[in-house]
Design a protein around this motif. Sequence first.
Motif, PDB file in Angstrom:
ATOM      1  N   GLN A  36       0.846  -1.185   0.000  1.00  0.00           N
ATOM      2  CA  GLN A  36       0.000   0.000   0.000  1.00  0.00           C
ATOM      3  C   GLN A  36       0.888   1.243   0.000  1.00  0.00           C
ATOM      4  O   GLN A  36       1.830   1.348   0.766  1.00  0.00           O
ATOM      5  N   VAL A  37       0.566   2.169  -0.870  1.00  0.00           N
ATOM      6  CA  VAL A  37       1.362   3.380  -1.007  1.00  0.00           C
ATOM      7  C   VAL A  37       0.844   4.452  -0.054  1.00  0.00           C
ATOM      8  O   VAL A  37      -0.357   4.699   0.026  1.00  0.00           O
ATOM      9  N   GLN A  38       1.767   5.084   0.644  1.00  0.00           N
ATOM     10  CA  GLN A  38       1.413   6.205   1.514  1.00  0.00           C
ATOM     11  C   GLN A  38       2.421   7.312   1.320  1.00  0.00           C
ATOM     12  O   GLN A  38       3.627   7.059   1.246  1.00  0.00           O
ATOM     13  N   LEU A  39       1.936   8.527   1.234  1.00  0.00           N
ATOM     14  CA  LEU A  39       2.790   9.698   1.161  1.00  0.00           C
ATOM     15  C   LEU A  39       2.497  10.553   2.387  1.00  0.00           C
ATOM     16  O   LEU A  39       1.342  10.888   2.653  1.00  0.00           O
ATOM     17  N   VAL A  40       3.548  10.903   3.106  1.00  0.00           N
ATOM     18  CA  VAL A  40       3.377  11.671   4.336  1.00  0.00           C
ATOM     19  C   VAL A  40       4.196  12.945   4.245  1.00  0.00           C
ATOM     20  O   VAL A  40       5.419  12.896   4.077  1.00  0.00           O
ATOM     21  N   GLU A  41       3.508  14.083   4.326  1.00  0.00           N
ATOM     22  CA  GLU A  41       4.176  15.380   4.277  1.00  0.00           C
ATOM     23  C   GLU A  41       4.403  15.904   5.692  1.00  0.00           C
ATOM     24  O   GLU A  41       3.660  15.582   6.618  1.00  0.00           O
ATOM     25  N   SER A  42       5.406  16.759   5.820  1.00  0.00           N
ATOM     26  CA  SER A  42       5.658  17.440   7.083  1.00  0.00           C
ATOM     27  C   SER A  42       6.368  18.754   6.792  1.00  0.00           C
ATOM     28  O   SER A  42       6.895  18.951   5.688  1.00  0.00           O
ATOM     29  N   GLY A  43       6.382  19.642   7.776  1.00  0.00           N
ATOM     30  CA  GLY A  43       7.135  20.872   7.644  1.00  0.00           C
ATOM     31  C   GLY A  43       6.309  22.123   7.445  1.00  0.00           C
ATOM     32  O   GLY A  43       6.861  23.226   7.411  1.00  0.00           O
ATOM     33  N   GLY A  44       5.014  21.983   7.309  1.00  0.00           N
ATOM     34  CA  GLY A  44       4.188  23.174   7.140  1.00  0.00           C
ATOM     35  C   GLY A  44       4.103  23.971   8.429  1.00  0.00           C
ATOM     36  O   GLY A  44       4.542  23.528   9.494  1.00  0.00           O
ATOM     37  N   GLY A  45       3.544  25.170   8.331  1.00  0.00           N
ATOM     38  CA  GLY A  45       3.404  25.994   9.508  1.00  0.00           C
ATOM     39  C   GLY A  45       3.131  27.431   9.152  1.00  0.00           C
ATOM     40  O   GLY A  45       2.820  27.763   8.009  1.00  0.00           O
ATOM     41  N   LEU A  46       3.257  28.286  10.154  1.00  0.00           N
ATOM     42  CA  LEU A  46       3.020  29.717   9.993  1.00  0.00           C
ATOM     43  C   LEU A  46       4.348  30.448   9.903  1.00  0.00           C
ATOM     44  O   LEU A  46       5.240  30.222  10.734  1.00  0.00           O
ATOM     45  N   VAL A  47       4.484  31.307   8.927  1.00  0.00           N
ATOM     46  CA  VAL A  47       5.720  32.060   8.731  1.00  0.00           C
ATOM     47  C   VAL A  47       5.358  33.459   8.244  1.00  0.00           C
ATOM     48  O   VAL A  47       4.342  33.645   7.578  1.00  0.00           O
ATOM     49  N   GLN A  48       6.200  34.408   8.562  1.00  0.00           N
ATOM     50  CA  GLN A  48       5.981  35.769   8.093  1.00  0.00           C
ATOM     51  C   GLN A  48       6.447  35.912   6.655  1.00  0.00           C
ATOM     52  O   GLN A  48       7.331  35.171   6.194  1.00  0.00           O
ATOM     53  N   ALA A  49       5.884  36.876   5.981  1.00  0.00           N
ATOM     54  CA  ALA A  49       6.302  37.156   4.608  1.00  0.00           C
ATOM     55  C   ALA A  49       7.802  37.417   4.573  1.00  0.00           C
ATOM     56  O   ALA A  49       8.343  38.099   5.449  1.00  0.00           O
ATOM     57  N   GLY A  50       8.456  36.838   3.580  1.00  0.00           N
ATOM     58  CA  GLY A  50       9.898  36.944   3.468  1.00  0.00           C
ATOM     59  C   GLY A  50      10.645  35.813   4.134  1.00  0.00           C
ATOM     60  O   GLY A  50      11.859  35.670   3.961  1.00  0.00           O
ATOM     61  N   GLY A  51       9.923  35.009   4.901  1.00  0.00           N
ATOM     62  CA  GLY A  51      10.541  33.907   5.619  1.00  0.00           C
ATOM     63  C   GLY A  51      10.704  32.660   4.768  1.00  0.00           C
ATOM     64  O   GLY A  51      10.426  32.668   3.563  1.00  0.00           O
ATOM     65  N   SER A  52      11.145  31.591   5.424  1.00  0.00           N
ATOM     66  CA  SER A  52      11.438  30.336   4.727  1.00  0.00           C
ATOM     67  C   SER A  52      10.810  29.156   5.446  1.00  0.00           C
ATOM     68  O   SER A  52      10.592  29.198   6.661  1.00  0.00           O
ATOM     69  N   LEU A  53      10.535  28.123   4.696  1.00  0.00           N
ATOM     70  CA  LEU A  53      10.072  26.852   5.228  1.00  0.00           C
ATOM     71  C   LEU A  53      10.610  25.739   4.355  1.00  0.00           C
ATOM     72  O   LEU A  53      10.865  25.954   3.160  1.00  0.00           O
ATOM     73  N   ARG A  54      10.737  24.571   4.956  1.00  0.00           N
ATOM     74  CA  ARG A  54      11.157  23.401   4.203  1.00  0.00           C
ATOM     75  C   ARG A  54      10.148  22.294   4.429  1.00  0.00           C
ATOM     76  O   ARG A  54       9.933  21.876   5.571  1.00  0.00           O
ATOM     77  N   LEU A  55       9.556  21.844   3.347  1.00  0.00           N
ATOM     78  CA  LEU A  55       8.605  20.739   3.404  1.00  0.00           C
ATOM     79  C   LEU A  55       9.311  19.437   3.080  1.00  0.00           C
ATOM     80  O   LEU A  55      10.212  19.411   2.248  1.00  0.00           O
ATOM     81  N   SER A  56       8.864  18.381   3.729  1.00  0.00           N
ATOM     82  CA  SER A  56       9.412  17.052   3.477  1.00  0.00           C
ATOM     83  C   SER A  56       8.289  16.097   3.124  1.00  0.00           C
ATOM     84  O   SER A  56       7.154  16.260   3.575  1.00  0.00           O
ATOM     85  N   CYS A  57       8.636  15.089   2.336  1.00  0.00           N
ATOM     86  CA  CYS A  57       7.658  14.067   1.970  1.00  0.00           C
ATOM     87  C   CYS A  57       8.364  12.733   1.855  1.00  0.00           C
ATOM     88  O   CYS A  57       9.411  12.632   1.223  1.00  0.00           O
ATOM     89  N   ALA A  58       7.775  11.739   2.451  1.00  0.00           N
ATOM     90  CA  ALA A  58       8.288  10.381   2.343  1.00  0.00           C
ATOM     91  C   ALA A  58       7.183   9.489   1.825  1.00  0.00           C
ATOM     92  O   ALA A  58       6.064   9.499   2.359  1.00  0.00           O
ATOM     93  N   ALA A  59       7.491   8.734   0.795  1.00  0.00           N
ATOM     94  CA  ALA A  59       6.515   7.830   0.192  1.00  0.00           C
ATOM     95  C   ALA A  59       6.935   6.394   0.437  1.00  0.00           C
ATOM     96  O   ALA A  59       8.081   6.030   0.195  1.00  0.00           O
ATOM     97  N   SER A  60       6.021   5.611   0.923  1.00  0.00           N
ATOM     98  CA  SER A  60       6.304   4.189   1.138  1.00  0.00           C
ATOM     99  C   SER A  60       5.736   3.397  -0.025  1.00  0.00           C
ATOM    100  O   SER A  60       4.904   3.873  -0.790  1.00  0.00           O
ATOM    101  N   GLY A  61       6.200   2.185  -0.147  1.00  0.00           N
ATOM    102  CA  GLY A  61       5.684   1.344  -1.217  1.00  0.00           C
ATOM    103  C   GLY A  61       6.645   1.269  -2.385  1.00  0.00           C
ATOM    104  O   GLY A  61       7.840   1.141  -2.220  1.00  0.00           O
ATOM    105  N   ARG A  62       6.138   1.384  -3.559  1.00  0.00           N
ATOM    106  CA  ARG A  62       6.934   1.207  -4.767  1.00  0.00           C
ATOM    107  C   ARG A  62       7.861   2.386  -5.029  1.00  0.00           C
ATOM    108  O   ARG A  62       7.732   3.437  -4.432  1.00  0.00           O
TER     109      ARG A  62
END
Length: 121
Positions: A1-27
């Motif tokens: 079974q395929v699953q994709l899990v995201e993380s890293g979202g949140g609240l940030v001020q304009a001009g700021g930075s964020l890093r999102l991550s994703c891990a997919a299991s399965g094939r």
Amino acid sequence: QVQLVESGGGLVQAGGSLRLSCAASGRTFAAMGWFRQAPGKEREFVAAINRIGGSTYYADSVTGRFTISRGYAKNTVYLQMISLKPEDTAVYYCAAAYSIATGQAPSMDYWGNGTLVTVSS
């Protein structure tokens, strides 16, 4: 079974930075990418990367500010976002495809549940 899990979202001020991550299991997937959906709008393409060769594609609205990359682990992808703007506020979805991406509208086969990014002005 395929699953994709995201993380890293949140609240940030304009001009700021964020890093999102994703891990997919399965094939093993030929391409992975990020899409986003802002309130009241349709889901739109953000970025994609191919597993072999590492070709990348970006939406015009994020070119120069967002960078998609692959992790060392199989089926892992990141989205580094800098110079964030209030209009980047959206739920960001990770997606994976059995076919390679060839442009700004790749067809994806699996989707994660999304992670919310909120950029305050």
